[in-house]
Write a protein that holds these residues in place. Structure first.
Motif, short mmCIF file in Angstrom:
data_model
loop_
_atom_site.label_atom_id
_atom_site.label_comp_id
_atom_site.label_asym_id
_atom_site.label_seq_id
_atom_site.Cartn_x
_atom_site.Cartn_y
_atom_site.Cartn_z
N LEU A 98 0.84 -1.21 0.00
CA LEU A 98 0.00 0.00 0.00
C LEU A 98 0.87 1.25 0.00
CD1 LEU A 98 -2.58 -1.27 2.61
CD2 LEU A 98 -3.15 -0.60 0.27
N ASP A 99 1.91 1.25 0.83
CA ASP A 99 2.81 2.41 0.94
C ASP A 99 3.45 2.70 -0.42
OD1 ASP A 99 4.37 4.41 2.11
OD2 ASP A 99 5.87 3.02 2.88
N GLU A 100 3.93 1.65 -1.07
CA GLU A 100 4.58 1.84 -2.37
C GLU A 100 3.58 2.36 -3.41
OE1 GLU A 100 7.87 1.42 -2.77
OE2 GLU A 100 7.62 2.21 -4.80
N GLY A 143 -0.27 22.73 1.34
CA GLY A 143 1.16 23.04 1.50
C GLY A 143 1.98 21.85 1.06
N ARG A 144 2.85 21.35 1.95
CA ARG A 144 3.69 20.19 1.61
C ARG A 144 2.97 18.87 1.84
NH1 ARG A 144 8.01 20.53 5.67
NH2 ARG A 144 8.87 18.73 4.61
N LYS A 145 1.77 18.93 2.37
CA LYS A 145 1.07 17.70 2.76
C LYS A 145 0.19 17.18 1.63
CE LYS A 145 -0.72 19.42 6.55
NZ LYS A 145 -1.36 19.52 7.89
N ILE A 146 0.36 15.90 1.34
CA ILE A 146 -0.43 15.23 0.30
C ILE A 146 -1.27 14.15 0.98
CG2 ILE A 146 -0.32 13.87 -1.83
CD1 ILE A 146 2.64 15.14 -2.04
#
Ligand SMILES: CCCCCCCCCC(=O)SCCNC(=O)CCNC(=O)[C@H](O)C(C)(C)COP(=O)(O)OP(=O)(O)OC[C@H]1O[C@@H](n2cnc3c(N)ncnc32)[C@H](O)[C@@H]1OP(=O)(O)O
Length: 206
Positions: A98-100, A143-146
């Motif tokens: 999932l992370d990848e 901002g930098r958060k996705i």
């Protein structure tokens, strides 16, 4: 329209951590004009990556494809070496898949980002030899958060829901890896012009 199919018996938003809920002023993710076309294989961001690297003998060898908007799909075949309980996939391996998949969204946004928070629901057991159909989508940017979400389904893109994840990726500069990685691997990666070009191209995101 969302390309990450919903699933389960309860609304996902009711259960996830507050940090994974985008703030009111978050914006919709924007697909970069140079993003690979829908259906195109995204390739590996690093040949030795445990998730996607071609040269990583112990890895998952996940191959992701660009979807519409800021979404990807990927397939992952669960091997005997991925077992936790007899005949069943290890939860940590599934979280890696999932992370990848979520990390692969960087190809469409063309930003360099790392996982800050990953929340996973293991909805049903995943047997060895099953093929997991993964789908991930960026849902908001602040901002930098996705902010992003993913699902894993058994046997087909419409198969039974086995996994669900919400995550927060944080955009970083390439220096994040140079400052924090081991010198040997950094030196080898910096000696590969393709690797450097790819990383630097992602850093400049007009
Ligand atoms: C070339 C492409 C490479 C792609 C690789 C993909 C591989 C697959 C994905 C991975 O597995 S990446 C590896 C696992 N992740 C890491 O190793 C990251 C380790 N953590 C860090 O390096 C830092 O904590 C991090 C860069 C995530 C954030 O540190 P910073 O100092 O840059 O930022 P900061 O702490 O100010 O956080 C920025 C914002 O994110 C929020 N944030 C960061 N981590 C959070 C967290 N864990 N939970 C909730 N919010 C979080 C933080 O509150 C803040 O929100 P606000 O802007 O609203 O104030």
């Amino acid at each position: 329209m969302s390309t990450v199919p919903s699933g389960g018996n309860r609304p996902r938003s009711a259960a996830r951590s507050p940090a994974l809920t985008p703030p009111a002023d978050a914006i919709a993710p924007v697909r970069h004009p140079d993003a690979p076309a829908p259906g195109e294989l995204l390739g590996s961001h690093y040949a030795h990556c445990f998730g996607c690297g071609d040269e990583q003998p112990h890895g998952l060898h996940l191959q992701a494809r660009a979807g519409e908007g800021v979404s990807i799909t990927a397939e992952f075949t669960v091997r005997p070496s991925h077992q936790g309980a007899p005949g069943l996939a290890h939860g940590g391996v599934l979280a890696t898949a999932l992370d990848e998949s979520l990390g692969a969204l960087s190809w469409l946004l063309r930003v360099v980002a790392v996982t800050g928070k990953l929340e996973t629901d293991f909805v049903r057991p995943v047997p060895v030899d099953s093929v997991l159909f993964l789908a991930a989508e960026a849902t908001a940017v602040s901002g930098r958060k996705i902010f992003c979400s993913a699902t894993g389904r058994l046997g087909s893109p419409e198969g039974p829901l086995a996994l669900r994840a919400d995550a927060l990726f944080v955009e970083v500069k390439v220096d994040h890896f140079i400052d924090n990685g081991r010198p040997e691997e950094i030196r080898a990666a910096m000696a590969d012009p393709d690797q450097v070009r790819r990383a630097r191209a992602f850093e400049v995101n007009p």
